[in-house]
Design a protein around this motif. Structure first.
Motif, PDB file in Angstrom:
ATOM      1  N   UNK A 196      10.208  -2.639 -10.445  1.00  0.00           N
ATOM      2  CA  UNK A 196      11.219  -2.081  -9.171  1.00  0.00           C
ATOM      3  C   UNK A 196      11.001  -0.526  -9.589  1.00  0.00           C
ATOM      4  N   UNK A 197      10.890   0.022 -10.746  1.00  0.00           N
ATOM      5  CA  UNK A 197      10.954   1.314 -10.963  1.00  0.00           C
ATOM      6  C   UNK A 197       9.618   2.264 -10.796  1.00  0.00           C
ATOM      7  N   UNK A 232       5.815   3.695  -3.947  1.00  0.00           N
ATOM      8  CA  UNK A 232       5.920   3.720  -2.435  1.00  0.00           C
ATOM      9  C   UNK A 232       5.761   4.848  -1.690  1.00  0.00           C
ATOM     10  N   UNK A 233       6.390   6.063  -2.177  1.00  0.00           N
ATOM     11  CA  UNK A 233       6.355   7.201  -1.289  1.00  0.00           C
ATOM     12  C   UNK A 233       4.765   7.716  -1.520  1.00  0.00           C
ATOM     13  N   UNK A 261       6.453  -7.768  -2.847  1.00  0.00           N
ATOM     14  CA  UNK A 261       5.120  -7.669  -3.747  1.00  0.00           C
ATOM     15  C   UNK A 261       4.042  -7.648  -3.055  1.00  0.00           C
ATOM     16  N   UNK A 262       4.063  -7.165  -1.545  1.00  0.00           N
ATOM     17  CA  UNK A 262       2.732  -7.091  -0.757  1.00  0.00           C
ATOM     18  C   UNK A 262       1.886  -5.956  -1.275  1.00  0.00           C
ATOM     19  N   UNK A 263       0.822  -6.061  -0.734  1.00  0.00           N
ATOM     20  CA  UNK A 263      -0.167  -4.926  -1.065  1.00  0.00           C
ATOM     21  C   UNK A 263       0.398  -3.594  -0.778  1.00  0.00           C
ATOM     22  N   UNK A 264       0.601  -2.601  -1.881  1.00  0.00           N
ATOM     23  CA  UNK A 264       1.148  -1.615  -1.722  1.00  0.00           C
ATOM     24  C   UNK A 264      -0.043  -0.231  -0.959  1.00  0.00           C
ATOM     25  N   UNK A 265      -1.116  -1.011  -1.270  1.00  0.00           N
ATOM     26  CA  UNK A 265      -2.338   0.128  -0.594  1.00  0.00           C
ATOM     27  C   UNK A 265      -2.618  -0.188   0.506  1.00  0.00           C
ATOM     28  N   UNK A 266      -2.194  -1.212   1.438  1.00  0.00           N
ATOM     29  CA  UNK A 266      -2.817  -1.562   2.778  1.00  0.00           C
ATOM     30  C   UNK A 266      -2.704  -0.278   3.554  1.00  0.00           C
ATOM     31  N   UNK A 267      -1.962   0.553   3.820  1.00  0.00           N
ATOM     32  CA  UNK A 267      -2.143   1.615   4.613  1.00  0.00           C
ATOM     33  C   UNK A 267      -3.315   2.501   4.097  1.00  0.00           C
TER      34      UNK A 267
END
Length: 489
Positions: free
Chosen positions: A96-97, A103-104, A415-421
């Motif tokens: 989470x940390x 995320x940003x 936990x979806x793909x954080x790099x999708x964008x």
């Protein structure tokens, strides 16, 4: 049952090329036997029983349940390629940390600041295509896009110039070697035995090389307050959470072992998670537009309307107003359609004892099974998608024709793909810098292997993940900067 469902699987496998990724087989087994929602496959004595999820609502239960986690097999499969301190390998509070830091960094507003680096790498790729166009050489498009994807990730994640497209890159080479030694359930016994030793050997070399590059970046970099990469922005979150911002606890990043371990493991994870998706997406986008000239013409028109008629006008617009990349509805729809037709595979999960999923009012046990969300099945559900085997980007321009809950190439849930964008933004940059200036033509090898409804001769082969068959060999033909075919072609 002594041999589980092996007879059924054996009969199904006979219908496909030996090297195909198993997505089509499991999808069609479910369809042919009317196994709605989810179905079980027993592969004993060769492996753990499996449950395939083929309904988007059930998939969301699996993807959001606190009692279902990434299967231990995945960490064993990837070993040091994702390390122990990354978003992929951590759980609970530690995960989470890190997720809050990154995320940003992966937000669209921050990624748009990284467009200049994407443009620079895309121009190197464009120059390679120009050389192929002049020579007439047939080349593997996926090999070319793979190296571009690696360079993209180096620039966006760490502001690192890997130069994989133009020269030998020890980082890229050892990364590729490590991944080539992954061993799945269908690999021969000898590879399963040798795999851990070879993966560890190349991963140690990769750690040394990539670790040195990241350390050098922070040792020699100028702290001007400008975040030039995803790691830079994650560093701010790390320093804030650990209380190392200024004062007696302040320490230079390259001298902070904890941050360097987190940076290295996440950089490797982003390489693993991003290179396949981005490369395959670019390759299939070129291929499908090349065989659908009406869509190609419309996409080219959209690019000219948005960025002007020439390469110079496009570069000027990308530099001054990168947010124009958000004004490409048809291009974005084509990207979504490629991802619908060809997701790069499926993840596997494991449930805690007693965990169930509900479908149409009935509970189904998930514990003691390898859980697979079969996006390829959900993406081809004829109850959701009209003509599901056809390439039809227009479907994404009309939301009333389908449900985006059933589109999940990047998974759903926390936990979806954080790099999708990042992946889709990179592909849009490449598209506007190439599609008007080249024509593309597949030049398939002579073996004749084909899977109707699943890409035909461009089906997905199993090569760690689902990759375009033979990399889709192609020729390219030059066009002028204004998008007109040159007379000689």
């Amino acid at each position: 049952m002594l041999l589980g469902n092996l007879k059924v699987l054996g009969e199904a496998m006979k219908r496909y090329p030996a090297d195909i990724h198993p997505q089509p087989m499991f999808t069609e087994i479910g369809t042919e036997h009317n196994l709605r929602g989810l179905f079980y496959v027993d592969i004993s004595p060769f492996g753990e029983p499996m449950v395939f999820i083929t309904d988007s609502a059930v998939a969301l239960q699996v993807q959001t349940s606190p009692n279902i986690h990434r299967h231990p097999f995945v960490k064993t499969f990837l070993r040091g390629c994702v390390g122990t301190k990354s978003l992929f390998s951590t759980n609970g509070a530690e995960w989470s940390r890190q997720r809050s830091w990154f995320a940003l960094a992966f937000s669209l507003s921050h990624l748009l600041k990284l467009v200049p680096g994407m443009v620079e790498e895309s121009l190197v790729f464009k120059e390679k295509l120009t050389r192929f166009g002049v020579s007439g050489e047939v080349f593997s498009m996926n090999d070319a896009t793979m190296k571009l994807a690696i360079d993209f990730i180096g620039r966006t994640v760490g502001d690192i110039h890997l130069k994989s497209q133009t020269e030998y890159s020890a980082v890229q080479n050892n990364f590729a070697k490590a991944l080539s030694w992954t061993a799945g359930q269908t690999d021969p016994l000898w590879k399963k035995v040798v795999s851990p030793f070879m993966m560890d050997w190349y991963t140690r070399k990769l750690d040394g090389l990539l670790g040195d590059v990241i350390k050098k970046k922070y040792r020699e970099g100028k702290d001007d307050g400008v975040e030039k990469s995803i790691l830079d922005l994650a560093l701010k979150g790390y320093l804030k959470d650990t209380g190392k911002v200024g004062g007696a606890k302040a320490v230079r990043p390259d001298l902070d072992p904890e941050f360097m371990r987190i940076a290295l493991d996440n950089a490797k994870t982003f390489f693993v998670g991003g290179h396949d998706t981005t490369a395959s997406l670019m390759t299939y986008l070129f291929y499908y537009l090349s065989i659908n000239p009406t869509y190609l013409s419309r996409v080219r028109e959209e690019h000219t309307t948005t960025f002007g008629p020439s390469l110079s006008s496009t570069l000027n617009a990308l530099s001054s107003t990168p947010h124009l990349l958000n004004n490409l509805p048809l291009t974005s729809a084509a990207i979504k359609e490629v991802l619908r037709l060809h997701p790069v595979g499926f993840t596997v999960r494991k449930a805690s004892p007693g965990t169930t999923a509900t479908f149409e009012g009935r509970s189904y046990p998930l514990a003691n099974h390898m859980i697979c969300v079969l996006a390829s099945s959900i993406h081809r559900d004829a109850n959701i998608w009209s003509n599901p085997a056809e390439f039809d980007p227009d479907r994404f321009l009309h939301p009333e024709t389908h449900s985006m809950n059933a589109w999940m190439p990047f998974e759903k849930g926390p936990r979806n793909c954080i790099g999708q964008q990042m992946a889709t933004l990179e592909v849009r940059v490449v598209a506007v810098l190439t599609l008007r200036f080249f024509d593309f033509e597949a030049a398939f090898k002579g073996h004749g292997l084909s899977v109707p409804g699943w890409g035909g001769r461009a089906y997905q082969e199993l090569n760690m993940s689902a990759k375009p068959k033979d990399g889709i060999p192609m020729r390219v033909y030059l066009r002028s900067d204004e998008g007109e075919i040159k007379p000689e072609h």
